[in-house]
Enzyme design. Structure first.
Site, PDB file in Angstrom:
ATOM      1  N   TYR A  38      12.093 -27.086   2.016  1.00  0.00           N
ATOM      2  CA  TYR A  38      11.127 -26.571   1.194  1.00  0.00           C
ATOM      3  C   TYR A  38      11.671 -26.811  -0.335  1.00  0.00           C
ATOM      4  CZ  TYR A  38       7.978 -23.193  -1.485  1.00  0.00           C
ATOM      5  OH  TYR A  38       7.115 -22.805  -2.362  1.00  0.00           O
ATOM      6  N   ASP A  39      12.857 -26.607  -0.567  1.00  0.00           N
ATOM      7  CA  ASP A  39      13.568 -26.530  -1.862  1.00  0.00           C
ATOM      8  C   ASP A  39      13.392 -28.259  -2.380  1.00  0.00           C
ATOM      9  OD1 ASP A  39      14.040 -24.081  -1.935  1.00  0.00           O
ATOM     10  OD2 ASP A  39      16.291 -24.202  -1.337  1.00  0.00           O
ATOM     11  N   SER A  84      -9.631   5.646  -9.578  1.00  0.00           N
ATOM     12  CA  SER A  84      -8.845   6.285  -8.696  1.00  0.00           C
ATOM     13  C   SER A  84      -9.734   7.003  -7.561  1.00  0.00           C
ATOM     14  CB  SER A  84      -8.082   7.348  -9.507  1.00  0.00           C
ATOM     15  OG  SER A  84      -9.031   8.393 -10.276  1.00  0.00           O
ATOM     16  N   ILE A  85      -8.948   7.534  -6.515  1.00  0.00           N
ATOM     17  CA  ILE A  85      -9.901   8.058  -5.326  1.00  0.00           C
ATOM     18  C   ILE A  85      -9.246   9.392  -5.521  1.00  0.00           C
ATOM     19  CG2 ILE A  85     -10.992   7.044  -3.536  1.00  0.00           C
ATOM     20  CD1 ILE A  85      -8.026   5.555  -2.895  1.00  0.00           C
ATOM     21  N   GLU A 121      -7.619   2.689   6.085  1.00  0.00           N
ATOM     22  CA  GLU A 121      -6.255   2.146   5.903  1.00  0.00           C
ATOM     23  C   GLU A 121      -5.127   2.887   5.193  1.00  0.00           C
ATOM     24  OE1 GLU A 121      -7.855   0.101   1.769  1.00  0.00           O
ATOM     25  OE2 GLU A 121      -9.284  -0.135   3.373  1.00  0.00           O
ATOM     26  N   LYS A 123      -2.416   4.579   2.340  1.00  0.00           N
ATOM     27  CA  LYS A 123      -2.480   4.634   0.991  1.00  0.00           C
ATOM     28  C   LYS A 123      -1.088   4.260   0.538  1.00  0.00           C
ATOM     29  CE  LYS A 123      -3.626   7.389  -2.839  1.00  0.00           C
ATOM     30  NZ  LYS A 123      -2.350   7.481  -3.564  1.00  0.00           N
ATOM     31  N   ASP A 125       2.251   3.208  -1.491  1.00  0.00           N
ATOM     32  CA  ASP A 125       2.768   4.029  -2.674  1.00  0.00           C
ATOM     33  C   ASP A 125       3.520   3.214  -3.581  1.00  0.00           C
ATOM     34  OD1 ASP A 125       3.464   6.306  -4.076  1.00  0.00           O
ATOM     35  OD2 ASP A 125       4.849   7.113  -2.648  1.00  0.00           O
ATOM     36  N   GLU A 180      -2.099  -3.297  -4.223  1.00  0.00           N
ATOM     37  CA  GLU A 180      -1.098  -2.386  -4.706  1.00  0.00           C
ATOM     38  C   GLU A 180       0.237  -3.563  -4.584  1.00  0.00           C
ATOM     39  OE1 GLU A 180      -2.155   0.606  -5.147  1.00  0.00           O
ATOM     40  OE2 GLU A 180      -0.251   1.855  -5.026  1.00  0.00           O
ATOM     41  N   TYR A 230      -0.129  -5.675  -1.453  1.00  0.00           N
ATOM     42  CA  TYR A 230      -1.410  -5.717  -0.085  1.00  0.00           C
ATOM     43  C   TYR A 230      -2.676  -5.620  -1.174  1.00  0.00           C
ATOM     44  CZ  TYR A 230       1.269  -4.857   4.154  1.00  0.00           C
ATOM     45  OH  TYR A 230       2.027  -4.854   5.076  1.00  0.00           O
ATOM     46  N   LYS A 297     -12.702   4.707   3.685  1.00  0.00           N
ATOM     47  CA  LYS A 297     -13.700   4.381   2.864  1.00  0.00           C
ATOM     48  C   LYS A 297     -14.969   4.139   3.538  1.00  0.00           C
ATOM     49  CE  LYS A 297     -10.434   1.938  -0.072  1.00  0.00           C
ATOM     50  NZ  LYS A 297      -9.695   0.412  -0.233  1.00  0.00           N
ATOM     51  N   LYS A 321      -3.709  12.734   2.372  1.00  0.00           N
ATOM     52  CA  LYS A 321      -2.406  12.897   2.139  1.00  0.00           C
ATOM     53  C   LYS A 321      -1.696  13.154   3.359  1.00  0.00           C
ATOM     54  CE  LYS A 321      -1.356  13.050  -2.101  1.00  0.00           C
ATOM     55  NZ  LYS A 321      -0.492  12.163  -3.025  1.00  0.00           N
ATOM     56  N   CYS A 415      42.467  16.530   2.357  1.00  0.00           N
ATOM     57  CA  CYS A 415      41.012  16.503   3.409  1.00  0.00           C
ATOM     58  C   CYS A 415      40.937  17.908   3.886  1.00  0.00           C
ATOM     59  CB  CYS A 415      41.826  15.602   4.632  1.00  0.00           C
ATOM     60  SG  CYS A 415      40.352  15.870   5.831  1.00  0.00           S
ATOM     61  N   CYS A 418      41.924  18.437   7.764  1.00  0.00           N
ATOM     62  CA  CYS A 418      43.101  18.249   8.152  1.00  0.00           C
ATOM     63  C   CYS A 418      44.308  18.594   6.961  1.00  0.00           C
ATOM     64  CB  CYS A 418      43.525  17.001   8.855  1.00  0.00           C
ATOM     65  SG  CYS A 418      43.511  15.698   7.794  1.00  0.00           S
ATOM     66  N   CYS A 433      40.228  10.202   3.670  1.00  0.00           N
ATOM     67  CA  CYS A 433      41.344  11.063   4.401  1.00  0.00           C
ATOM     68  C   CYS A 433      42.484  10.306   4.948  1.00  0.00           C
ATOM     69  CB  CYS A 433      40.657  11.953   5.473  1.00  0.00           C
ATOM     70  SG  CYS A 433      41.864  12.542   6.601  1.00  0.00           S
ATOM     71  N   CYS A 439      43.503  13.443  12.184  1.00  0.00           N
ATOM     72  CA  CYS A 439      42.531  14.366  11.397  1.00  0.00           C
ATOM     73  C   CYS A 439      41.186  14.786  12.650  1.00  0.00           C
ATOM     74  CB  CYS A 439      41.725  13.763  10.391  1.00  0.00           C
ATOM     75  SG  CYS A 439      40.466  14.536   9.726  1.00  0.00           S
TER      76      CYS A 439
HETATM   77  S1  IVH Z   1      -8.742   1.962  -3.237  1.00  0.00           S
HETATM   78  C1  IVH Z   1     -12.371   2.763  -5.921  1.00  0.00           C
HETATM   79  N1  IVH Z   1      -7.063   1.692  -1.242  1.00  0.00           N
HETATM   80  O1  IVH Z   1      -4.524   4.827  -4.904  1.00  0.00           O
HETATM   81  C2  IVH Z   1     -11.215   2.868  -5.146  1.00  0.00           C
HETATM   82  N2  IVH Z   1      -6.458   2.709  -3.561  1.00  0.00           N
HETATM   83  O2  IVH Z   1      -6.080   6.954  -6.616  1.00  0.00           O
HETATM   84  C3  IVH Z   1      -9.881   2.503  -5.681  1.00  0.00           C
HETATM   85  N3  IVH Z   1      -4.058   3.208  -3.605  1.00  0.00           N
HETATM   86  O3  IVH Z   1      -4.933   3.550  -7.952  1.00  0.00           O
HETATM   87  C4  IVH Z   1      -8.796   2.326  -5.130  1.00  0.00           C
HETATM   88  N4  IVH Z   1      -3.609   2.405  -1.327  1.00  0.00           N
HETATM   89  O4  IVH Z   1      -3.083   2.527  -6.760  1.00  0.00           O
HETATM   90  C5  IVH Z   1      -7.315   1.908  -2.497  1.00  0.00           C
HETATM   91  N5  IVH Z   1      -5.545   1.212   0.505  1.00  0.00           N
HETATM   92  C6  IVH Z   1      -5.862   1.693  -0.927  1.00  0.00           C
HETATM   93  C7  IVH Z   1      -4.930   2.224  -1.751  1.00  0.00           C
HETATM   94  C8  IVH Z   1      -5.299   2.683  -2.838  1.00  0.00           C
HETATM   95  C9  IVH Z   1      -3.205   2.832  -2.415  1.00  0.00           C
HETATM   96  C10 IVH Z   1      -3.731   3.569  -4.860  1.00  0.00           C
HETATM   97  C11 IVH Z   1      -4.340   2.782  -5.833  1.00  0.00           C
HETATM   98  C12 IVH Z   1      -5.253   3.535  -6.609  1.00  0.00           C
HETATM   99  C13 IVH Z   1      -5.062   4.915  -6.260  1.00  0.00           C
HETATM  100  C14 IVH Z   1      -6.302   5.700  -6.092  1.00  0.00           C
END
Ligand code: IVH
Length: 679
Positions: A38-39, A84-85, A121, A123, A125, A180, A230, A297, A321, A415, A418, A433, A439
């Site tokens: 590859y290199d 956000s969700i 799916e 979530k 982090d 993410e 992802y 979703k 959660k 220690c 002992c 130790c 010991c």
């Molecule tokens: S969907 C309209 N899917 O969670 C929906 N978000 O509060 C938009 N996150 O800012 C987000 N895994 O950083 C979605 N499978 C997933 C996720 C995901 C992590 C995070 C993302 C977003 C926050 C939503």
């Protein structure tokens, strides 16, 4: 001067090949080309581009390697806001049930109507990123920011190998992919391990580290932090037909060469969501990355549109959660734990706290230097993290005024078990130790290691029994274990005659072993299972190994000066030799010349890589692994194109899916036995 056609053709060819191999390597984890090859291709392209700068295209793989320190990030206004969700903090089944109820009510569905279909799916982090592709080329990557305006972090994102610089089969004017960026736990642990070795500041958790790396102004620094990605959604779209369902969208993104997590299902109704939530809860600790929940979703885009939004959150999605992996609690005290090799580890005694799904009252503080750097004092509020199968750790302290002066923690001079002097190797981070096997703490750890499944495999010799034996002065050394009789054992508290007999039987059974296991069981520093096997194979006999010089030891595969020194020192000590002799005298034995004999025996799996998944009807994982290795095969933890066979048992997981996806042969236990018998 314009480049000759041949140069431009060759550059295009190289780009194509490099893209293909990068995808196999980073996304599918199934490389088909050695790194060096590859290199070579990469360097050829770099040279061509240097000679003919007009051949340089924005999607050239050479453009992942860039680097200018920035003064700041340029703001990016998102064409479509990044929402956000809504978070469901009820971590029980009811969290899923109430979401489904809300959706059904808003869609005005009655009892008789069919179940709603969801895409379920993980979530992840990490942090949300918008990838903008124009005509299939990655032109910009931006953080979420406040949802309206983020920051241009293209430079750092480009260095993430998993993110394609060009989408496969897409030439739409605009296609924004959202997903993410995160850091795998093993990458995070390695990073911290390195920091610890250097005596530098460690990072708190993978999410903060990933976020910090993405927002690093110096791309060189960013690149040192391995990130992953992802995809899970869309931003602005021009000229691309969006699939009818969310699951269809995930499939489409996968086909474009984007990484999409395999842990996803189309779930029907509340029951489907509950099942997914429960299944992932079981899976959580064994995932290679942190998740803080799952996401549901509504699968149909048409229904999503009907449901719409409330303020900044879609009504069609929810995050459900799991218990948090970090919690605050009080540090009640610090105890010193003495390990097998005498290493002293400060252990936090905590006010019990529920974290990562269990109640934690002890956590590691790693070493005294790290502890001081973090500024942890007894009585402080500390952050405890428990993620995956790892030992819980104190990752930080809440810097608030202490009620009273608390002195800094010091390592004891003696220690705590002992009383022997403690010492620290020059430049090292660890105190030890000096008592060695005088010991009791070291003796206990040494015994547990000796009895371990992959060592002498003495069933029933666990924590509690070892404590009783050593504390009661019944056994003081490894050879002493083999002098135990039923009467002596049965005299111990809470030990029935029958259990005593079982332990004596287990001890007897363990006497017939292999040289590799025996060497591993001795617990020589730096000698893990693999090294022990290599040593056994190389020397063939214990006496040859014990008398080997450091130079001779260095001849063994993967044995370097540190390991050689450790082995040599171990056998140079009379008390270690004595223990070995006593073990042999007690009847511990193995086939002499094991290494050579094994190499001459039938090796039907020579050069083959196998992956084990699920539970087998008669063999344990360890037994299967041993059989495969004895037949010359290698057992690997993950499936790639290089895997020859996947041996799948009941409840096989994602490895089986991956095998099917890559067309790797899948066998059951019987199939494995046939392979083994083929020699
Ligand atoms: S969907 C309209 N899917 O969670 C929906 N978000 O509060 C938009 N996150 O800012 C987000 N895994 O950083 C979605 N499978 C997933 C996720 C995901 C992590 C995070 C993302 C977003 C926050 C939503």
């Amino acid at each position: 001067m314009t480049a000759p056609d041949t140069a431009s053709q060759r550059a295009a060819e190289l780009r194509e090949q490099l893209h293909h191999h990068a995808h196999l390597y980073y996304v599918l984890d199934a490389p088909e080309l050695p790194d060096a090859e590859y290199d070579k291709l990469f360097q050829e392209l770099q040279a061509l581009e240097a000679a003919h700068p007009e051949l340089l295209t924005p999607d050239s793989p050479t453009q992942r390697v860039i680097g200018q320190v920035l003064d700041g990030f340029t703001p990016v206004v998102h064409a479509v806001p990044m929402l956000s969700i809504r978070t469901e903090t009820d971590t029980e089944d009811t969290g899923a049930i109430s979401f489904d109820e809300r959706v059904r009510k808003q869609l005005e569905l009655g009892e008789g109507d069919a179940a709603v279909e969801y895409s379920a799916e993980l979530k992840f982090d990490g942090l949300a990123i918008n990838l903008r592709y124009e005509q299939g080329l990655l032109v910009q990557a931006a953080t979420r920011g406040d949802g309206e305006t983020g920051e241009d972090v293209s430079q750092n994102i480009r260095s993430i190998g998993q993110i394609p610089l060009r989408l496969k089969g897409v030439s739409a004017p605009v296609l924004e992919i959202r997903g993410e960026v995160y850091m795998r736990r093993d990458d995070f642990d390695q990073l911290n391990e390195r920091q610890r070795e250097l005596g530098e500041k460690t990072f708190v958790n993978p999410r903060n580290t990933a976020a910090g790396a993405v927002r690093q102004l110096d791309p060189e620094q960013a690149r040192k932090k391995p990130l992953s990605f992802y995809a899970y959604g869309l931003g602005e779209i021009q000229g691309w037909d969006v699939p009818e369902t969310h699951s269809g969208l995930l499939d489409a993104m996968l086909a474009m060469g984007l990484p999409v997590c395999e842990h996803r299902v189309v779930a029907r109704g509340a029951a489907g969501l509950v099942e997914f939530h429960r299944r992932v809860a079981q899976l959580r600790d064994s995932l290679p990355f942190d998740i803080d929940g799952v996401v549901y979703k509504v699968n149909s885009r048409a229904l999503q549109q009907r449901l719409g939004f409330v303020t900044r959150e879609p009504r069609w999605a929810v995050a459900h959660k799991y218990p948090a992996q970090e919690q605050l609690t009080r540090l009640n005290g610090i105890e010193i734990q003495v390990g097998r090799t005498g290493k002293l580890t400060p252990v936090a005694k905590l006010e019990p706290v529920f974290v990562g799904g269990t109640t934690v009252s002890n956590a590691t503080l790693h070493n005294v230097f790290e502890l001081r750097r973090k500024g942890v004092r007894i009585g402080d509020q500390v952050i405890v993290r428990r993620a995956g199968d790892v030992i819980p750790e104190v990752v930080g302290v809440v810097k608030s005024a202490r009620a009273a002066y608390v002195p800094n923690f010091r390592m004891p001079r003696a220690c705590p078990v002992c009383g022997s002097a403690t010492e620290r190797e020059k430049g090292g981070m660890d105190y030890r130790c000096s008592g060695g096997l005088s010991c009791p703490a070291q003796v206990k750890q040494a015994m547990l290691h000796f009895a371990g499944r992959r060592a002498m495999d003495i069933e029933g010799l666990g924590d509690k029994l070892v404590d009783q034996l050593v504390d009661g002065g019944v056994v003081t050394s490894l050879p002493g274990l083999y002098k135990l009789g039923v009467a002596r054992l049965a005299a111990l508290e809470r030990m029935a005659e029958k259990s005593a007999q079982n332990i004596v039987d287990a001890l007897d059974k363990s006497k017939s072993t292999t040289l590799g296991r025996f060497l591993f069981a001795l617990g020589i520093r730096q000698v893990g299972e693999t090294t022990a096997k290599d040593l056994a194979r190389h020397f063939g006999s214990l006496d040859a190994l014990m008398d080997a010089s450091q130079e001779q030891l260095l001849q063994v595969k993967d044995v370097g000066p540190i390991v050689a020194h450790s082995i040599h020192t171990f056998f140079a000590q009379p008390h270690n030799r004595e223990a070995v002799e006593q073990l042999r005298a007690a009847g511990v034995h193995w086939p002499e010349g094991e290494g050579a004999a094994a190499a001459q025996g039938p090796q039907p799996l020579m050069g083959k890589t196998l992956v084990l998944t699920g539970t087998f009807p008669t063999l344990s994982r360890d037994e299967a692994k041993d059989l495969i290795e004895a037949a010359g095969g290698k057992v690997s933890g993950s499936v790639s194109k290089k895997t020859h066979y996947v041996i799948a048992g009941a409840e096989a997981g994602s490895k089986l899916d991956k095998a099917q996806e890559l067309g790797v042969t899948v066998l059951d236990e019987q199939g494995l036995r046939e392979l083994l018998a083929a020699g």
